[in-house]
Design an enzyme around this catalytic site. Sequence first.
Site, PDB file in Angstrom:
ATOM      1  N   GLU A 149       0.837  -1.211   0.000  1.00 45.25           N
ATOM      2  CA  GLU A 149       0.000   0.000   0.000  1.00 45.25           C
ATOM      3  C   GLU A 149       0.869   1.258   0.000  1.00 45.25           C
ATOM      4  O   GLU A 149       0.624   2.188  -0.763  1.00 45.25           O
ATOM      5  CB  GLU A 149      -0.871   0.027   1.267  1.00 45.25           C
ATOM      6  CG  GLU A 149      -1.763  -1.166   1.406  1.00 45.25           C
ATOM      7  CD  GLU A 149      -3.207  -0.898   0.994  1.00 45.25           C
ATOM      8  OE1 GLU A 149      -3.513   0.237   0.585  1.00 45.25           O
ATOM      9  OE2 GLU A 149      -4.002  -1.833   1.093  1.00 45.25           O
ATOM     10  N   ASP A 161      -4.920  -3.050   9.143  1.00 44.32           N
ATOM     11  CA  ASP A 161      -5.744  -3.909   8.277  1.00 44.32           C
ATOM     12  C   ASP A 161      -5.021  -5.188   7.892  1.00 44.32           C
ATOM     13  O   ASP A 161      -5.613  -6.266   7.864  1.00 44.32           O
ATOM     14  CB  ASP A 161      -6.148  -3.144   7.011  1.00 44.32           C
ATOM     15  CG  ASP A 161      -6.979  -1.928   7.343  1.00 44.32           C
ATOM     16  OD1 ASP A 161      -7.341  -1.769   8.520  1.00 44.32           O
ATOM     17  OD2 ASP A 161      -7.256  -1.133   6.430  1.00 44.32           O
TER      18      ASP A 161
END
Length: 366
Positions: A149, A161
Amino acid sequence: MINSTPKTIFSSAAGRVNLIGEHTDYNGGFVLPIGIPQRTSVRLTPQNSRQVRIKSLNMKVDDGHFEYELGKERATKHWADYIQGVTAILAKEGFLLQGFDAEIQSDVPMGSGLSSSAALEVSLMRALREAFNLKLDDVSLARLGQKVENDFVGARVGIMDQMAASLADQEAALFLDTRNFVYERVALPKGCELLVINSGVSHQNAHGAPGANYNTRRSECESACAQLKIHELRDLGLEDLPKLDTLPEVIKRRARHVITENARVLAAVEIMKEAKPGAVEKLGKLFYESHVSQRDDYTVSVPEIDLLVELAIKDADVFGARLTGGGFGGSIVVLTKEGKAEAVGQRILQAYKLQGNKSHPTVLVP
Ligand code: GLA
Protein backbone atom coordinates in the site's frame (compact mmCIF):
# COMPACT_ATOMS: atom_id res chain seq x y z
CA MET A 1 14.96 -23.09 -10.41
CA ILE A 2 12.41 -22.17 -7.81
CA ASN A 3 11.17 -24.84 -5.50
CA SER A 4 7.47 -24.38 -6.32
CA THR A 5 4.52 -26.62 -5.61
CA PRO A 6 2.98 -27.31 -9.04
CA LYS A 7 -0.50 -28.02 -7.75
CA THR A 8 -3.34 -25.53 -7.56
CA ILE A 9 -3.53 -23.73 -4.23
CA PHE A 10 -6.54 -22.24 -2.48
CA SER A 11 -6.22 -19.52 0.12
CA SER A 12 -8.34 -16.80 1.63
CA ALA A 13 -8.31 -13.90 4.09
CA ALA A 14 -11.15 -12.12 5.88
CA GLY A 15 -12.14 -8.47 5.97
CA ARG A 16 -12.25 -6.78 9.35
CA VAL A 17 -14.29 -4.30 11.29
CA ASN A 18 -12.38 -2.10 13.70
CA LEU A 19 -14.20 -1.88 17.03
CA ILE A 20 -12.30 1.18 18.23
CA GLY A 21 -8.90 2.86 17.69
CA GLU A 22 -9.21 4.80 14.44
CA HIS A 23 -6.26 6.59 12.82
CA THR A 24 -4.10 5.55 15.74
CA ASP A 25 -2.07 2.89 13.90
CA TYR A 26 0.15 5.28 11.92
CA ASN A 27 0.70 7.18 15.16
CA GLY A 28 2.21 4.22 17.02
CA GLY A 29 -1.04 3.63 18.92
CA PHE A 30 -3.61 0.95 19.72
CA VAL A 31 -6.29 -0.73 17.57
CA LEU A 32 -8.98 -3.35 18.17
CA PRO A 33 -10.18 -4.98 14.92
CA ILE A 34 -12.17 -8.21 14.61
CA GLY A 35 -12.64 -10.50 11.59
CA ILE A 36 -15.91 -10.45 9.63
CA PRO A 37 -17.52 -13.33 7.69
CA GLN A 38 -16.79 -11.70 4.31
CA ARG A 39 -13.58 -13.01 2.71
CA THR A 40 -11.38 -12.80 -0.37
CA SER A 41 -10.41 -16.14 -1.90
CA VAL A 42 -7.59 -16.98 -4.30
CA ARG A 43 -7.15 -20.04 -6.50
CA LEU A 44 -3.56 -20.02 -7.75
CA THR A 45 -1.65 -22.29 -10.12
CA PRO A 46 2.13 -21.73 -10.52
CA GLN A 47 3.42 -21.59 -14.14
CA ASN A 48 6.83 -22.22 -15.66
CA SER A 49 7.16 -18.67 -16.95
CA ARG A 50 7.39 -15.05 -15.74
CA GLN A 51 3.78 -14.26 -16.76
CA VAL A 52 1.09 -13.48 -14.21
CA ARG A 53 -2.50 -13.92 -15.39
CA ILE A 54 -5.24 -12.72 -13.10
CA LYS A 55 -8.96 -13.21 -13.37
CA SER A 56 -11.08 -11.26 -10.91
CA LEU A 57 -14.62 -12.57 -10.62
CA ASN A 58 -15.77 -9.23 -9.18
CA MET A 59 -14.26 -6.64 -11.51
CA LYS A 60 -16.13 -5.39 -14.55
CA VAL A 61 -13.16 -3.43 -16.02
CA ASP A 62 -11.46 -5.42 -18.83
CA ASP A 63 -13.77 -8.28 -17.99
CA GLY A 64 -11.76 -8.77 -14.79
CA HIS A 65 -8.63 -9.89 -16.68
CA PHE A 66 -5.14 -8.53 -16.08
CA GLU A 67 -1.83 -9.88 -17.29
CA TYR A 68 1.77 -8.75 -16.72
CA GLU A 69 5.32 -10.01 -16.55
CA LEU A 70 7.11 -10.33 -13.21
CA GLY A 71 9.64 -7.51 -12.87
CA LYS A 72 7.54 -5.22 -15.10
CA GLU A 73 4.95 -4.16 -12.52
CA ARG A 74 3.60 -0.63 -13.14
CA ALA A 75 0.99 1.11 -10.95
CA THR A 76 -2.12 1.98 -12.97
CA LYS A 77 -4.45 3.27 -10.19
CA HIS A 78 -6.77 0.35 -10.63
CA TRP A 79 -7.56 -2.89 -8.79
CA ALA A 80 -4.65 -4.86 -10.27
CA ASP A 81 -2.19 -2.55 -8.44
CA TYR A 82 -2.76 -4.56 -5.27
CA ILE A 83 -1.66 -7.70 -7.12
CA GLN A 84 1.24 -6.14 -9.00
CA GLY A 85 2.23 -4.48 -5.72
CA VAL A 86 2.43 -7.87 -3.98
CA THR A 87 4.77 -9.40 -6.56
CA ALA A 88 6.85 -6.20 -6.86
CA ILE A 89 7.34 -5.90 -3.09
CA LEU A 90 8.06 -9.62 -2.60
CA ALA A 91 10.75 -9.44 -5.31
CA LYS A 92 12.19 -6.27 -3.80
CA GLU A 93 12.46 -8.05 -0.46
CA GLY A 94 14.41 -10.86 -2.10
CA PHE A 95 11.72 -13.53 -2.45
CA LEU A 96 11.94 -15.62 -5.61
CA LEU A 97 8.74 -15.99 -7.56
CA GLN A 98 7.72 -17.41 -10.90
CA GLY A 99 4.62 -16.78 -12.95
CA PHE A 100 1.15 -17.96 -12.00
CA ASP A 101 -2.49 -17.94 -12.94
CA ALA A 102 -4.82 -16.72 -10.21
CA GLU A 103 -8.56 -16.42 -9.93
CA ILE A 104 -9.79 -14.04 -7.27
CA GLN A 105 -13.22 -13.78 -5.74
CA SER A 106 -14.32 -11.54 -2.87
CA ASP A 107 -17.43 -10.72 -0.91
CA VAL A 108 -15.69 -7.96 1.11
CA PRO A 109 -17.28 -4.92 -0.54
CA MET A 110 -14.72 -2.48 -1.93
CA GLY A 111 -14.74 1.06 -0.51
CA SER A 112 -16.72 -0.06 2.54
CA GLY A 113 -13.99 0.59 5.12
CA LEU A 114 -13.83 -3.14 5.88
CA SER A 115 -10.36 -3.70 4.53
CA SER A 116 -11.00 -5.26 1.13
CA SER A 117 -7.49 -4.35 -0.07
CA ALA A 118 -5.71 -5.99 2.89
CA ALA A 119 -7.86 -9.12 2.45
CA LEU A 120 -6.71 -9.25 -1.18
CA GLU A 121 -3.03 -8.67 -0.37
CA VAL A 122 -2.99 -11.20 2.46
CA SER A 123 -4.94 -13.91 0.60
CA LEU A 124 -2.62 -13.58 -2.41
CA MET A 125 0.51 -13.61 -0.27
CA ARG A 126 -0.74 -16.69 1.57
CA ALA A 127 -1.17 -18.46 -1.77
CA LEU A 128 2.29 -17.34 -2.99
CA ARG A 129 3.86 -18.38 0.32
CA GLU A 130 2.55 -21.89 -0.17
CA ALA A 131 3.21 -22.05 -3.92
CA PHE A 132 6.82 -20.88 -3.77
CA ASN A 133 7.74 -21.97 -0.22
CA LEU A 134 8.36 -18.42 0.95
CA LYS A 135 9.76 -18.13 4.44
CA LEU A 136 7.26 -15.64 5.78
CA ASP A 137 5.52 -15.66 9.15
CA ASP A 138 2.09 -14.05 9.61
CA VAL A 139 3.41 -10.78 11.03
CA SER A 140 6.05 -10.39 8.27
CA LEU A 141 3.37 -11.11 5.72
CA ALA A 142 1.19 -8.33 7.18
CA ARG A 143 4.13 -5.91 7.13
CA LEU A 144 4.78 -6.64 3.46
CA GLY A 145 1.08 -6.03 2.75
CA GLN A 146 1.45 -2.59 4.30
CA LYS A 147 4.49 -1.94 2.09
CA VAL A 148 2.39 -2.81 -0.96
CA GLU A 149 0.00 0.00 0.00
CA ASN A 150 2.69 2.49 1.05
CA ASP A 151 5.30 1.94 -1.64
CA PHE A 152 3.34 0.69 -4.64
CA VAL A 153 -0.30 1.82 -4.38
CA GLY A 154 0.51 5.18 -2.74
CA ALA A 155 -1.74 4.91 0.33
CA ARG A 156 0.21 5.78 3.48
CA VAL A 157 -1.86 3.40 5.61
CA GLY A 158 -0.89 1.98 8.99
CA ILE A 159 -0.53 -1.71 9.84
CA MET A 160 -3.97 -2.46 11.31
CA ASP A 161 -5.74 -3.91 8.28
CA GLN A 162 -3.00 -6.26 7.16
CA MET A 163 -2.43 -7.46 10.74
CA ALA A 164 -6.17 -8.08 11.07
CA ALA A 165 -6.35 -9.94 7.74
CA SER A 166 -3.33 -12.03 8.71
CA LEU A 167 -4.08 -12.69 12.39
CA ALA A 168 -7.64 -11.86 13.43
CA ASP A 169 -10.71 -14.08 13.43
CA GLN A 170 -14.40 -13.67 14.22
CA GLU A 171 -14.17 -15.14 17.71
CA ALA A 172 -12.32 -12.33 19.48
CA ALA A 173 -10.94 -8.89 18.71
CA LEU A 174 -7.23 -8.40 18.09
CA PHE A 175 -5.87 -5.83 20.54
CA LEU A 176 -2.70 -4.63 18.84
CA ASP A 177 -0.01 -2.24 19.97
CA THR A 178 1.18 -0.94 16.60
CA ARG A 179 4.40 0.40 18.08
CA ASN A 180 5.85 -3.00 18.90
CA PHE A 181 3.45 -5.49 17.19
CA VAL A 182 2.48 -7.03 20.52
CA TYR A 183 -1.07 -8.35 20.33
CA GLU A 184 -3.60 -10.34 22.29
CA ARG A 185 -7.12 -11.58 21.67
CA VAL A 186 -9.93 -10.03 23.68
CA ALA A 187 -13.53 -11.28 23.52
CA LEU A 188 -16.62 -9.08 23.54
CA PRO A 189 -18.53 -9.12 26.84
CA LYS A 190 -21.67 -11.25 27.08
CA GLY A 191 -25.03 -9.70 26.19
CA CYS A 192 -24.03 -7.87 23.02
CA GLU A 193 -23.63 -8.39 19.30
CA LEU A 194 -22.06 -6.46 16.42
CA LEU A 195 -23.87 -4.95 13.48
CA VAL A 196 -22.05 -3.44 10.50
CA ILE A 197 -23.81 -1.16 8.03
CA ASN A 198 -22.13 -0.07 4.81
CA SER A 199 -23.23 3.50 4.11
CA GLY A 200 -22.94 3.04 0.35
CA VAL A 201 -20.66 6.12 0.24
CA SER A 202 -17.41 4.79 -1.12
CA HIS A 203 -14.21 5.40 0.82
CA GLN A 204 -10.68 5.42 -0.65
CA ASN A 205 -7.34 5.52 1.13
CA ALA A 206 -5.10 6.28 -1.83
CA HIS A 207 -6.86 8.83 -4.01
CA GLY A 208 -9.50 10.75 -2.02
CA ALA A 209 -10.63 14.37 -2.47
CA PRO A 210 -7.91 17.04 -2.03
CA GLY A 211 -7.52 18.09 1.61
CA ALA A 212 -10.15 15.62 2.79
CA ASN A 213 -8.25 12.40 2.44
CA TYR A 214 -6.32 9.83 4.39
CA ASN A 215 -2.83 10.97 3.41
CA THR A 216 -3.61 14.57 4.43
CA ARG A 217 -4.66 13.43 7.90
CA ARG A 218 -1.43 11.52 8.22
CA SER A 219 0.61 14.59 7.25
CA GLU A 220 -1.32 16.66 9.81
CA CYS A 221 -0.28 14.20 12.53
CA GLU A 222 3.33 14.47 11.38
CA SER A 223 3.06 18.23 11.54
CA ALA A 224 1.76 17.98 15.13
CA CYS A 225 4.75 15.80 16.07
CA ALA A 226 7.24 18.17 14.43
CA GLN A 227 5.78 21.17 16.25
CA LEU A 228 5.61 19.36 19.58
CA LYS A 229 9.08 17.88 19.03
CA ILE A 230 7.94 14.33 19.69
CA HIS A 231 8.49 11.11 17.75
CA GLU A 232 4.87 9.93 17.55
CA LEU A 233 1.52 11.06 18.97
CA ARG A 234 1.54 7.82 20.94
CA ASP A 235 4.15 9.50 23.13
CA LEU A 236 1.42 11.69 24.62
CA GLY A 237 -1.36 10.75 27.05
CA LEU A 238 -4.50 12.49 28.30
CA GLU A 239 -2.41 14.39 30.86
CA ASP A 240 -0.54 16.02 27.97
CA LEU A 241 -3.63 17.53 26.29
CA PRO A 242 -2.85 21.08 27.55
CA LYS A 243 0.40 20.95 25.53
CA LEU A 244 -1.68 20.96 22.35
CA ASP A 245 -2.71 24.58 23.01
CA THR A 246 0.45 25.75 21.28
CA LEU A 247 -0.66 24.17 17.98
CA PRO A 248 -2.75 25.73 15.20
CA GLU A 249 -6.44 24.87 15.74
CA VAL A 250 -6.77 22.20 13.01
CA ILE A 251 -3.56 20.40 13.96
CA LYS A 252 -4.56 20.56 17.63
CA ARG A 253 -7.86 18.83 16.86
CA ARG A 254 -6.17 16.07 14.86
CA ALA A 255 -3.72 15.40 17.70
CA ARG A 256 -6.50 15.52 20.29
CA HIS A 257 -8.42 12.82 18.41
CA VAL A 258 -5.43 10.49 18.30
CA ILE A 259 -4.55 10.96 21.97
CA THR A 260 -8.10 10.53 23.24
CA GLU A 261 -8.75 7.62 20.86
CA ASN A 262 -5.74 5.72 22.21
CA ALA A 263 -7.13 6.22 25.72
CA ARG A 264 -10.53 4.94 24.56
CA VAL A 265 -8.98 1.74 23.16
CA LEU A 266 -7.23 1.04 26.46
CA ALA A 267 -10.46 1.74 28.36
CA ALA A 268 -12.43 -0.54 26.00
CA VAL A 269 -9.97 -3.40 26.44
CA GLU A 270 -10.10 -3.06 30.22
CA ILE A 271 -13.91 -3.10 30.16
CA MET A 272 -13.93 -6.17 27.89
CA LYS A 273 -11.42 -8.04 30.03
CA GLU A 274 -13.16 -7.28 33.32
CA ALA A 275 -16.57 -8.14 31.80
CA LYS A 276 -18.39 -6.73 34.84
CA PRO A 277 -22.13 -5.86 34.83
CA GLY A 278 -22.62 -2.69 32.80
CA ALA A 279 -19.67 -3.51 30.49
CA VAL A 280 -21.69 -3.33 27.28
CA GLU A 281 -23.19 0.05 28.18
CA LYS A 282 -19.73 1.45 28.94
CA LEU A 283 -18.32 0.02 25.72
CA GLY A 284 -21.20 1.52 23.75
CA LYS A 285 -20.51 4.94 25.28
CA LEU A 286 -16.86 4.70 24.15
CA PHE A 287 -18.02 3.81 20.62
CA TYR A 288 -20.10 6.96 20.42
CA GLU A 289 -17.37 9.17 21.94
CA SER A 290 -15.02 7.79 19.31
CA HIS A 291 -17.50 8.73 16.62
CA VAL A 292 -17.88 12.30 17.91
CA SER A 293 -14.10 12.66 18.00
CA GLN A 294 -13.76 11.40 14.42
CA ARG A 295 -16.59 13.68 13.30
CA ASP A 296 -15.55 16.88 15.08
CA ASP A 297 -11.78 16.67 15.67
CA TYR A 298 -10.47 14.39 12.95
CA THR A 299 -13.23 15.33 10.44
CA VAL A 300 -13.22 12.00 8.62
CA SER A 301 -16.97 11.44 8.72
CA VAL A 302 -19.59 12.33 6.09
CA PRO A 303 -23.26 13.34 6.61
CA GLU A 304 -24.58 9.91 5.56
CA ILE A 305 -22.43 8.17 8.19
CA ASP A 306 -23.37 10.74 10.87
CA LEU A 307 -27.03 10.15 10.15
CA LEU A 308 -26.65 6.36 10.36
CA VAL A 309 -24.87 6.69 13.71
CA GLU A 310 -27.52 9.06 15.11
CA LEU A 311 -30.33 6.75 13.97
CA ALA A 312 -28.51 3.82 15.56
CA ILE A 313 -28.00 5.38 18.96
CA LYS A 314 -31.70 6.37 19.16
CA ASP A 315 -32.63 2.68 18.99
CA ALA A 316 -33.49 1.14 22.38
CA ASP A 317 -31.53 -2.02 21.52
CA VAL A 318 -28.27 -0.15 20.75
CA PHE A 319 -25.43 0.52 23.21
CA GLY A 320 -23.30 2.62 20.85
CA ALA A 321 -22.23 3.20 17.24
CA ARG A 322 -19.37 4.76 15.32
CA LEU A 323 -17.72 5.25 11.97
CA THR A 324 -15.24 2.41 11.39
CA GLY A 325 -12.22 2.26 9.08
CA GLY A 326 -10.42 5.02 7.18
CA GLY A 327 -13.49 7.27 6.86
CA PHE A 328 -14.70 9.74 4.21
CA GLY A 329 -17.46 7.17 3.60
CA GLY A 330 -17.44 3.45 4.39
CA SER A 331 -19.26 1.71 7.23
CA ILE A 332 -20.51 2.08 10.78
CA VAL A 333 -20.14 -0.50 13.53
CA VAL A 334 -22.97 -0.76 16.05
CA LEU A 335 -23.02 -2.54 19.39
CA THR A 336 -26.50 -3.98 19.96
CA LYS A 337 -28.22 -6.17 22.51
CA GLU A 338 -27.60 -9.86 21.92
CA GLY A 339 -29.90 -11.34 19.28
CA LYS A 340 -31.06 -7.92 18.09
CA ALA A 341 -28.51 -6.88 15.47
CA GLU A 342 -30.50 -7.98 12.42
CA ALA A 343 -33.72 -6.27 13.54
CA VAL A 344 -31.84 -3.10 14.57
CA GLY A 345 -30.15 -3.04 11.16
CA GLN A 346 -33.46 -3.22 9.33
CA ARG A 347 -34.94 -0.45 11.51
CA ILE A 348 -31.95 1.82 10.81
CA LEU A 349 -32.20 1.22 7.04
CA GLN A 350 -35.93 1.96 7.13
CA ALA A 351 -35.48 5.21 9.08
CA TYR A 352 -32.59 6.25 6.79
CA LYS A 353 -34.74 5.71 3.70
CA LEU A 354 -37.52 7.88 5.13
CA GLN A 355 -35.05 10.79 5.30
CA GLY A 356 -34.75 10.68 1.50
CA ASN A 357 -31.00 10.17 1.28
CA LYS A 358 -29.32 9.29 -1.97
CA SER A 359 -26.94 6.56 -0.77
CA HIS A 360 -28.16 2.99 -0.32
CA PRO A 361 -26.83 1.50 2.91
CA THR A 362 -26.76 -2.25 3.40
CA VAL A 363 -26.50 -4.47 6.45
CA LEU A 364 -23.31 -6.52 6.17
CA VAL A 365 -23.00 -8.25 9.51
CA PRO A 366 -24.69 -10.32 10.84
C1 GLA B 1 -7.50 2.45 7.00
C2 GLA B 1 -6.02 2.10 7.08
C3 GLA B 1 -5.62 1.66 8.48
C4 GLA B 1 -6.11 2.64 9.54
C5 GLA B 1 -7.57 3.00 9.32
C6 GLA B 1 -8.04 4.10 10.25
O1 GLA B 1 -8.28 1.32 7.19
O2 GLA B 1 -5.72 1.06 6.18
O3 GLA B 1 -4.23 1.52 8.54
O4 GLA B 1 -5.31 3.78 9.58
O5 GLA B 1 -7.82 3.42 7.99
O6 GLA B 1 -8.03 3.68 11.54
